[in-house]
Design a protein around this motif. Structure first.
Motif, PDB file in Angstrom:
ATOM      1  N   ALA A 600     -15.557  -3.161   0.869  1.00 23.44           N
ATOM      2  CA  ALA A 600     -14.116  -3.248   0.650  1.00 23.44           C
ATOM      3  C   ALA A 600     -13.476  -4.168   1.690  1.00 23.44           C
ATOM      4  CB  ALA A 600     -13.496  -1.854   0.739  1.00 23.44           C
ATOM      5  N   CYS A 601     -12.407  -4.841   1.306  1.00 28.02           N
ATOM      6  CA  CYS A 601     -11.674  -5.716   2.221  1.00 28.02           C
ATOM      7  C   CYS A 601     -10.780  -4.882   3.133  1.00 28.02           C
ATOM      8  CB  CYS A 601     -10.809  -6.702   1.441  1.00 28.02           C
ATOM      9  SG  CYS A 601     -11.742  -7.792   0.338  1.00 28.02           S
ATOM     10  N   THR A 606      -7.381 -12.075   3.526  1.00 27.93           N
ATOM     11  CA  THR A 606      -7.203 -13.177   2.585  1.00 27.93           C
ATOM     12  C   THR A 606      -8.547 -13.723   2.112  1.00 27.93           C
ATOM     13  OG1 THR A 606      -7.188 -14.871   4.324  1.00 27.93           O
ATOM     14  CG2 THR A 606      -5.078 -13.806   3.788  1.00 27.93           C
ATOM     15  N   ALA A 607      -8.482 -14.571   1.111  1.00 26.27           N
ATOM     16  CA  ALA A 607      -9.697 -15.222   0.615  1.00 26.27           C
ATOM     17  C   ALA A 607     -10.318 -16.091   1.702  1.00 26.27           C
ATOM     18  CB  ALA A 607      -9.377 -16.045  -0.626  1.00 26.27           C
ATOM     19  N   ALA A 608      -9.457 -16.748   2.499  1.00 28.76           N
ATOM     20  CA  ALA A 608      -9.966 -17.572   3.591  1.00 28.76           C
ATOM     21  C   ALA A 608     -10.697 -16.736   4.631  1.00 28.76           C
ATOM     22  CB  ALA A 608      -8.811 -18.330   4.250  1.00 28.76           C
ATOM     23  N   CYS A 611     -12.254 -12.326   1.686  1.00 25.34           N
ATOM     24  CA  CYS A 611     -11.963 -11.316   0.660  1.00 25.34           C
ATOM     25  C   CYS A 611     -11.811 -12.017  -0.687  1.00 25.34           C
ATOM     26  CB  CYS A 611     -10.692 -10.550   1.022  1.00 25.34           C
ATOM     27  SG  CYS A 611     -10.264  -9.238  -0.137  1.00 25.34           S
ATOM     28  N   VAL A 612     -12.827 -11.936  -1.546  1.00 26.34           N
ATOM     29  CA  VAL A 612     -12.841 -12.699  -2.789  1.00 26.34           C
ATOM     30  C   VAL A 612     -13.316 -11.828  -3.944  1.00 26.34           C
ATOM     31  CG1 VAL A 612     -13.243 -14.898  -1.617  1.00 26.34           C
ATOM     32  CG2 VAL A 612     -15.193 -13.504  -2.316  1.00 26.34           C
ATOM     33  N   GLY A 613     -13.078 -12.322  -5.172  1.00 23.26           N
ATOM     34  CA  GLY A 613     -13.589 -11.658  -6.360  1.00 23.26           C
ATOM     35  C   GLY A 613     -12.594 -10.709  -6.982  1.00 23.26           C
ATOM     36  N   THR A 614     -13.001 -10.087  -8.111  1.00 22.54           N
ATOM     37  CA  THR A 614     -12.207  -9.096  -8.819  1.00 22.54           C
ATOM     38  C   THR A 614     -13.092  -7.912  -9.179  1.00 22.54           C
ATOM     39  OG1 THR A 614     -10.840 -10.853  -9.775  1.00 22.54           O
ATOM     40  CG2 THR A 614     -10.688  -8.669 -10.767  1.00 22.54           C
ATOM     41  N   PRO A 615     -12.845  -6.718  -8.627  1.00 25.80           N
ATOM     42  CA  PRO A 615     -11.886  -6.435  -7.563  1.00 25.80           C
ATOM     43  C   PRO A 615     -12.303  -7.124  -6.273  1.00 25.80           C
ATOM     44  CG  PRO A 615     -13.326  -4.562  -7.862  1.00 25.80           C
ATOM     45  CD  PRO A 615     -13.667  -5.528  -8.957  1.00 25.80           C
TER      46      PRO A 615
END
Length: 742
Positions: A600-601, A606-608, A611-615
């Motif tokens: 989990a993030c 942030t993506a940078a 923290c990426v993807g769905t979920p």
């Protein structure tokens, strides 16, 4: 740390290290006969000199526990560098880790990675251990997998607590403590023979600490504890061969907890409501790193009681000893929590719930004589555990209303063999085979849904090793051991059909290679031990925290692909002159996730930042594990000096602990716990026969402020918002301890 205080702490640490001859060491029990340098332990389910045990085991005795102000289970991490304990608002959610490995989970049916044994009885519900440590003879911390002898809850290690036994002569003692910050403690012990064959021991302990955090909403003090406990033993020796020990323990307590703001950004508003500014949700609070004030209208707390009984039978046949241990325990607790973190009368959200745990266990052992060339410990074990949990949270947000039961039924057979093919050489082999059945029923009261399931698992673990004497009082050992922690259902808020369909979380498996050196020098006045190890965990079970867009959190139990732990433990104890004992210990730990791609993030990651993807998920592979400071050391000095030729002795004690920073599971840079050090000192008088003692003490001498847990709740306030839990010794405090015995 402040500059001068930090320098003083570092100097104190170095003095302990220099005096010990190394910056490391095991703090050996003072309750034993230190003149001979022998410490007797039961780490392998038989009595042995700790220096002869091919394990990384640390023994903590009464004097060291006192010097480090250890009063309850939470305090143990101060004296054992390989041990980390993270308390929680609810003891059932606390985390115990050895060598960086421990299970953090809110699901009631998830067993720990670190087992806790109290007088030969395994505690199925770990929170039962989070009470006082009164009338304790010693505590053994066994590091690395101990599944072969101790079962499925010891995949990372175990803590073996041994309370004091009945005495052969009538003795009585009373003790008391009072502190400058309003803590009072009183206890008493009565022990001795009732007949020629029957002895008893009974102890009572009461502690009341109002707390060290102010609630500005009502002016009350929080973050305290109050408990009463009693331990009672009967020992019957009708013949020289037969011994029966009956133990009945009871504990009743109450705790409160707070998590004050230690950082808060400008223009913070509570859960998106522009009317709820800082002046409204935290009125009168000066937010900084030293803040201990809160403003809440539903104080967080916990009440608990525990009633435990055990019967231990031992019969010496003239060859092997036959032993039976029967135990029953009932633990209940009620917890409550202010989930809106405010005292706003028009905005109230809270949670509460109950735990109810009942355990029955039966163990049989066959133990060969300890002096034989071929030695064995064989046994069978059965346990039945039922845990109930109900939970409510609401009514404004993050609503939950459920109750659940978890059941476990386990049977196992185990054995360990030791053989000396040559004088000074010992070969070791052991194994355990277990079969466990688990089940659950989850009732979602809000949705009127009922889920149920059951599963079973059969598994084996083993241990191989060799120990070689290389000189008098000096040996080397090499062991390889495997561990196993059982599968578990993820029973917590957020349980749904998808979790039910997924079934239980996979079992956790471990293996560890350990090389140890044990030595005693200079007529056993110096003990020096070194251990290096490398451990691997597969399907490590851990709690992932998902931060949702509405500011709420969802907890889910998950398996980490792989975890690797390696490190070094150095241990020493020195008695340079009569009356002086110097102990120290050091652990270097490199604990990392080797594979953890679906973590989990953290809040607002942030993506940078990965923290990426769905979920959204982050990859923690290669990152440091939870509760694993890379460096940790502890040391203590105990000195007694007769005053002239009179009947008095001067007693001085000192203790220092230090650990490097701790990175949280989600790697959030805002919740890193910085390094900190702690120094305690004590000075007093006692009679030469030790019948009475008066000690003045100061804990946290340099007033070092630290937090044992830091939370990021920024998603609830629209800006940076960090909370830090307050430990018992957050502020410097002093006090007096008194004791009298006859």
């Amino acid at each position: 740390m402040k500059g001068q205080s930090k320098m003083a702490v570092v100097m104190a640490s170095l003095l302990v290290g220099v005096a010990s001859g190394t910056l490391a060491g095991v703090a050996h029990a003072q309750a034993q006969d230190m003149s001979a340098g022998d410490i007797i332990v039961t780490a392998q389910k038989r009595e042995q000199n700790v220096q002869d045990v091919p394990l990384s085991v640390q023994v903590l005795g009464e004097a060291q526990l006192q010097a480090n102000a250890v009063q309850d289970f939470n305090d143990l991490s101060r004296v054992s560098p390989s041990l980390s304990i993270r308390p929680a608002e609810n003891p059932a959610s606390a985390n115990v880790a050895i060598r960086g490995v421990g299970t953090l989970a809110f699901s009631p049916g998830v067993e720990p990675s670190v087992a806790v044994i109290l007088d030969d009885v395994a505690l199925a519900f770990q929170s039962r251990a989070f009470t006082d440590l009164s009338d304790i003879e010693r505590i053994e911390v066994l590091r690395g997998p101990q599944t072969t002898l101790y079962g499925k809850s010891a995949s990372a290690g175990l803590i073996n607590i041994v309370s004091k036994a009945p005495t052969k002569t009538l003795t009585a003692s009373v003790r008391g403590m009072i502190t400058t910050d309003d803590e009072q403690q009183i206890g008493a012990v009565l022990s001795g023979p009732l007949t020629d064959t029957l002895g008893f021991r009974t102890s009572v302990n009461y502690d009341d600490f109002k707390g060290n955090s102010r609630n500005l909403a009502d002016g009350k003090t929080l973050n305290g504890r109050r408990y009463f406990s009693t331990r009672n033993k009967l020992r019957w020796n009708p013949t020289a061969e037969l011994q029966a020990d009956l133990a009945i323990d009871y504990a009743d307590g109450r705790t409160t907890a707070t998590r004050p703001f230690i950082e808060l950004g400008d223009n913070a508003i509570l859960r998106g409501n522009p009317a709820f500014t800082q002046d409204v949700f935290a009125p009168g609070i000066t937010v900084d790193k030293d803040n201990t004030d809160v403003s809440i209208d539903f104080p967080t707390g916990n009440t608990y009681n525990d009633f435990a009984q055990s019967l231990r039978l031992s019969y010496d046949t003239g060859g092997p000893t036959i032993m039976s241990i029967t135990a029953h325990d009932r633990y209940k607790s009620h917890d409550w929590f202010d989930s809106d973190d405010s005292a706003i009368s028009s905005f109230q959200n809270f949670q509460y719930g109950h735990f109810d745990s009942e355990q029955f266990s039966q163990e049989l052992r066959l133990i060969s004589p300890g002096k034989d060339r071929f030695r064995y410990t064989l046994g069978a074990y059965y346990s039945n555990v039922d845990i109930g949990r109900d939970f409510y949270r609401g009514p404004l947000f993050s609503n939950a209303n459920w109750d659940a039961t978890n059941g476990s039924d386990l049977i196992a057979g185990f054995g360990q063999l030791e053989y000396d093919p040559l004088p000074g050489t010992t070969l070791i082999a052991g194994g355990r085979y277990s079969r466990e059945k688990i089940d659950y029923v989850f009732t979602d009261l809000a949705a009127s849904r009922v889920y149920a399931g059951r599963s079973s698992d059969s598994f084996g673990t083993y241990k191989l090793g060799i120990k070689q004497d290389v000189a008098r009082d000096m040996n080397l050992y090499l062991t390889y051991a495997t561990g196993h922690k059982g599968q578990a259902y993820d029973i917590s808020s957020g349980f749904n059909q998808a979790r039910a369909d997924a079934g239980p979380v996979n079992p956790e498996k471990s293996d560890s290679l350990e090389l140890g050196f044990r030595s005693q020098l200079l007529d056993r006045k110096v003990t020096l031990n070194v251990t290096v190890f490398n451990s691997n965990f597969r399907d490590f079970q851990t709690q992932a925290v998902e931060n949702l867009a509405d500011g709420t959190q969802n907890f889910r139990l998950t398996n980490v692909g792989k975890v690797r732990i390696r490190g070094l433990e150095m241990e020493t104890s020195i008695r340079p002159v009569a009356g002086l004992t110097i102990n120290g210990s050091l652990t270097y730990l490199d604990a990392k996730f080797k594979e953890f791609a679906g973590a989990a993030c953290y809040v607002n990651q942030t993506a940078a930042q990965g923290c990426v993807g769905t979920p959204p998920r982050q990859d923690l592979s290669g990152k440091a594990m939870l509760i694993s400071p890379k460096w940790k050391l502890a040391g203590n000095i105990d000195y007694a000096q007769p005053l002239g030729q009179g009947p008095l002795e001067l007693v001085a004690q000192g203790a220092v602990t230090w650990q490097s920073k701790v990175v949280p599971l989600d790697q959030n840079p805002r919740t890193i716990q910085p390094e900190y050090a702690m120094v305690n000192i004590a000075l007093g008088l006692r009679s030469a026969d030790k019948s009475w003692q008066v000690m003045g003490f100061i804990n946290n001498l340099f007033d070092q402020h630290y937090r044992y847990l830091i939370n990021d709740v920024s998603n609830r306030y629209g800006t940076t918002a960090i909370q830090g839990y307050v430990p018992r010794d957050f502020h410097r405090y002093g006090g007096i301890r008194l004791s009298y015995s006859y």
